[in-house]
Write a protein that holds these residues in place. Structure first.
Motif, mmCIF file in Angstrom:
data_model
loop_
_atom_site.group_PDB
_atom_site.id
_atom_site.type_symbol
_atom_site.label_atom_id
_atom_site.label_comp_id
_atom_site.label_asym_id
_atom_site.label_seq_id
_atom_site.Cartn_x
_atom_site.Cartn_y
_atom_site.Cartn_z
ATOM 1 N N LEU A 148 6.737 9.996 8.763
ATOM 2 C CA LEU A 148 6.396 9.224 7.573
ATOM 3 C C LEU A 148 4.884 9.276 7.388
ATOM 4 C CD1 LEU A 148 7.055 7.124 5.299
ATOM 5 C CD2 LEU A 148 6.602 5.354 7.011
ATOM 6 N N VAL A 149 4.439 9.751 6.237
ATOM 7 C CA VAL A 149 3.021 9.734 5.877
ATOM 8 C C VAL A 149 2.861 8.799 4.688
ATOM 9 C CG1 VAL A 149 1.010 11.068 5.150
ATOM 10 C CG2 VAL A 149 2.732 12.121 6.638
ATOM 11 N N GLU A 150 1.997 7.795 4.837
ATOM 12 C CA GLU A 150 1.740 6.873 3.722
ATOM 13 C C GLU A 150 0.287 6.978 3.285
ATOM 14 O OE1 GLU A 150 1.733 2.133 2.487
ATOM 15 O OE2 GLU A 150 1.260 2.756 4.539
ATOM 16 N N CYS A 151 0.086 7.134 1.975
ATOM 17 C CA CYS A 151 -1.244 7.047 1.380
ATOM 18 C C CYS A 151 -1.308 5.758 0.578
ATOM 19 C CB CYS A 151 -1.529 8.250 0.494
ATOM 20 S SG CYS A 151 -3.198 8.237 -0.201
ATOM 21 N N GLU A 152 -2.149 4.835 1.020
ATOM 22 C CA GLU A 152 -2.252 3.504 0.422
ATOM 23 C C GLU A 152 -3.306 3.436 -0.679
ATOM 24 O OE1 GLU A 152 -2.013 -0.842 0.164
ATOM 25 O OE2 GLU A 152 -0.655 0.646 1.040
ATOM 26 N N GLU A 153 -4.133 4.459 -0.784
ATOM 27 C CA GLU A 153 -5.309 4.378 -1.645
ATOM 28 C C GLU A 153 -4.982 4.132 -3.121
ATOM 29 O OE1 GLU A 153 -8.935 4.485 -0.914
ATOM 30 O OE2 GLU A 153 -7.705 3.591 0.659
ATOM 31 N N MET A 154 -3.896 4.700 -3.617
ATOM 32 C CA MET A 154 -3.530 4.463 -5.022
ATOM 33 C C MET A 154 -3.278 2.985 -5.280
ATOM 34 S SD MET A 154 -3.646 7.628 -4.827
ATOM 35 C CE MET A 154 -2.560 7.805 -3.424
ATOM 36 N N ASP A 155 -2.598 2.333 -4.346
ATOM 37 C CA ASP A 155 -2.278 0.917 -4.511
ATOM 38 C C ASP A 155 -3.538 0.062 -4.431
ATOM 39 O OD1 ASP A 155 -0.112 -1.085 -4.800
ATOM 40 O OD2 ASP A 155 -0.824 -1.773 -2.856
ATOM 41 N N SER A 156 -4.358 0.288 -3.415
ATOM 42 C CA SER A 156 -5.584 -0.503 -3.242
ATOM 43 C C SER A 156 -6.521 -0.334 -4.432
ATOM 44 C CB SER A 156 -6.301 -0.098 -1.948
ATOM 45 O OG SER A 156 -5.505 -0.379 -0.819
ATOM 46 N N ALA A 157 -6.703 0.904 -4.869
ATOM 47 C CA ALA A 157 -7.589 1.168 -5.998
ATOM 48 C C ALA A 157 -7.032 0.557 -7.281
ATOM 49 C CB ALA A 157 -7.774 2.668 -6.169
ATOM 50 N N SER A 158 -5.729 0.653 -7.473
ATOM 51 C CA SER A 158 -5.129 0.175 -8.711
ATOM 52 C C SER A 158 -5.099 -1.345 -8.781
ATOM 53 C CB SER A 158 -3.723 0.755 -8.868
ATOM 54 O OG SER A 158 -3.766 2.165 -8.933
ATOM 55 N N HIS A 159 -4.894 -2.015 -7.660
ATOM 56 C CA HIS A 159 -4.971 -3.480 -7.646
ATOM 57 C C HIS A 159 -6.358 -3.951 -8.074
ATOM 58 C CE1 HIS A 159 -1.168 -5.088 -6.313
ATOM 59 N NE2 HIS A 159 -1.105 -4.249 -5.287
ATOM 60 N N ALA A 160 -7.375 -3.189 -7.718
ATOM 61 C CA ALA A 160 -8.752 -3.546 -8.064
ATOM 62 C C ALA A 160 -9.210 -2.900 -9.367
ATOM 63 C CB ALA A 160 -9.689 -3.133 -6.931
ATOM 64 N N ASN A 161 -8.328 -2.111 -10.010
ATOM 65 C CA ASN A 161 -8.714 -1.339 -11.200
ATOM 66 C C ASN A 161 -9.979 -0.533 -10.933
ATOM 67 O OD1 ASN A 161 -7.659 -3.672 -13.852
ATOM 68 N ND2 ASN A 161 -6.479 -2.466 -12.408
#
Length: 389
Positions: free
Chosen positions: A276-289
């Motif tokens: 399992l490879v997870e990239c969290e950056e899209m979520d973190s960046a998008s929560h902060a716009n």
């Protein structure tokens, strides 16, 4: 407050209102009350049927981009294409989508969605590895272990975060950090790479306790990621980093480096594996716009995915599955005619949305994800592909 301060404050307030109105009119962002839009619950569908006689992959790489919707995918395709080369997104044989809703409604979170993908069971917010009634549900990693697979997790988020937790733990809340950590330590994981977050706060044990729990099971690697000599009694490997230490390609380490080491370890074993490879950056960046962080996160994602695609092709009989758990930010990619073709990013929220998300696959078994339209179906297909009995 003095008179001049009041005047300045009112002036800034009016300016803010003016800018806000101009923004709304420019991008025509209109919100409609949810009371005016009826949510239509789905008709409960049966499990996805996959014949036992099919050719099954030897290895599975499951890549989850947290918070990534189709607009994120559009941005990646339009801003990071290398001239003369096919996009990594075009290389997938199956290009589909899935609906990530939870048990009760159109929105979901990483806990509910990852649980659905890991267990094949729809549940509700915050839950890890359980159904809506609180029953533990067997996940794909547990089935993999029963069938002599090696199992591994690489994430640029914290190791007990909802997405990785759903593949190893069972608890009623994603906030139960100690319980999740203890279940990770009791699991059959062969490798764990990721971060720490909020140690010593709320339900998270302090740093010393956290590391004591993890070292019960794992041999810890340092920042060099150099592997020690293996022996018959060697423990599984873990590499644990500080909060936000793993972000973009400028980070040391980064998701690409961690994934390379993980695949080296797994491919050296004389057994099939699921990673399992997870990239969290899209979520973190998008929560902060945060558009700048989003762009860098997409670069890290695409570089890692490019490497994983090459690995899957070179090693044969490897299924690569890519998806997201939900969309975050309500992202829209736009372009103004007076500054064309430069693109602009418009955000509609800092929260999750009800948008469907991409589902892409390549390799043996990829065809069985063509008709997957709910996140739980992903887990159901994976379970069938892993079972050898």
């Amino acid at each position: 407050m003095k008179k001049w301060q009041k005047t300045t404050f009112l002036g800034l307030l009016m300016l803010g209102l003016f800018v806000g109105l101009m923004y709304v009119f420019k991008y025509k962002i209109v919100k409609t009350s949810s009371s005016n839009i009826d949510f239509a619950p789905e008709v409960e569908s049966k499990e996805v049927f996959v014949p036992d006689s099919i050719q099954k992959p030897e290895n599975i790489i499951f890549f989850i981009a947290d918070g990534m919707g189709f607009s994120h995918l559009s941005l990646a395709m339009m801003s990071q294409q290398i001239e003369g080369q096919h996009s990594v997104w075009q290389n997938f044989e199956v290009k589909s989508w899935h609906d990530a809703r939870n048990t009760y409604g159109p929105l979901t979170d990483s806990g509910a969605s990852a649980t659905a993908m890991a267990t094949g069971t729809t549940t509700f917010f915050d839950v890890i590895g359980q159904d809506k009634d609180g029953n533990n549900k067997e996940n794909v990693f547990e089935i993999a272990t029963q069938n002599n697979y090696a199992t591994a997790i690489v994430t640029d988020s914290y190791v007990w975060d909802a997405t990785p937790a759903a593949f190893v733990a069972h608890t009623k809340s994603r906030d139960n950090a100690r319980e999740i950590l203890e279940q990770i330590a009791a699991s059959e994981l062969d490798l764990l790479f990721g971060e720490l977050e909020d140690v010593g706060e709320d339900e998270v044990p302090d740093l010393e306790t956290t590391m004591e729990i993890l070292t019960q099971k794992f041999t810890l690697l340092d920042h060099s990621l150099e592997l020690p000599p293996t022996t018959s009694d060697s423990k599984p490997f873990a590499a644990i980093f500080e909060e936000d230490e793993i972000q973009d390609l400028d980070s040391s380490p980064n998701l690409l480096e961690l994934t390379k080491v993980a695949l080296d370890v797994l491919s050296s074993k004389d057994q099939p594996f699921i990673l399992l490879v997870e990239c969290e950056e899209m979520d973190s960046a998008s929560h902060a716009n945060d558009t700048e962080r989003l762009i860098k996160g997409l670069q890290a994602l695409q570089s890692t995915l490019d490497y994983v695609q090459d690995f899957a092709k070179e090693h044969g009989n490897t299924l690569l599955l890519f998806t997201a758990d939900h969309e975050t930010g309500g992202l829209a990619v736009t372009a103004e005619s007076d500054d064309y073709p430069k693109m602009e990013i418009v955000w509609s929220t800092t929260n999750h949305t009800a948008a469907v998300v991409p589902l892409l696959a390549q390799g043996p078994g990829a065809e069985h994800f063509e008709d997957v339209h709910r996140n739980r179906h992903i887990g159901q297909v994976l379970k069938t592909l892993i079972r050898t009995e």
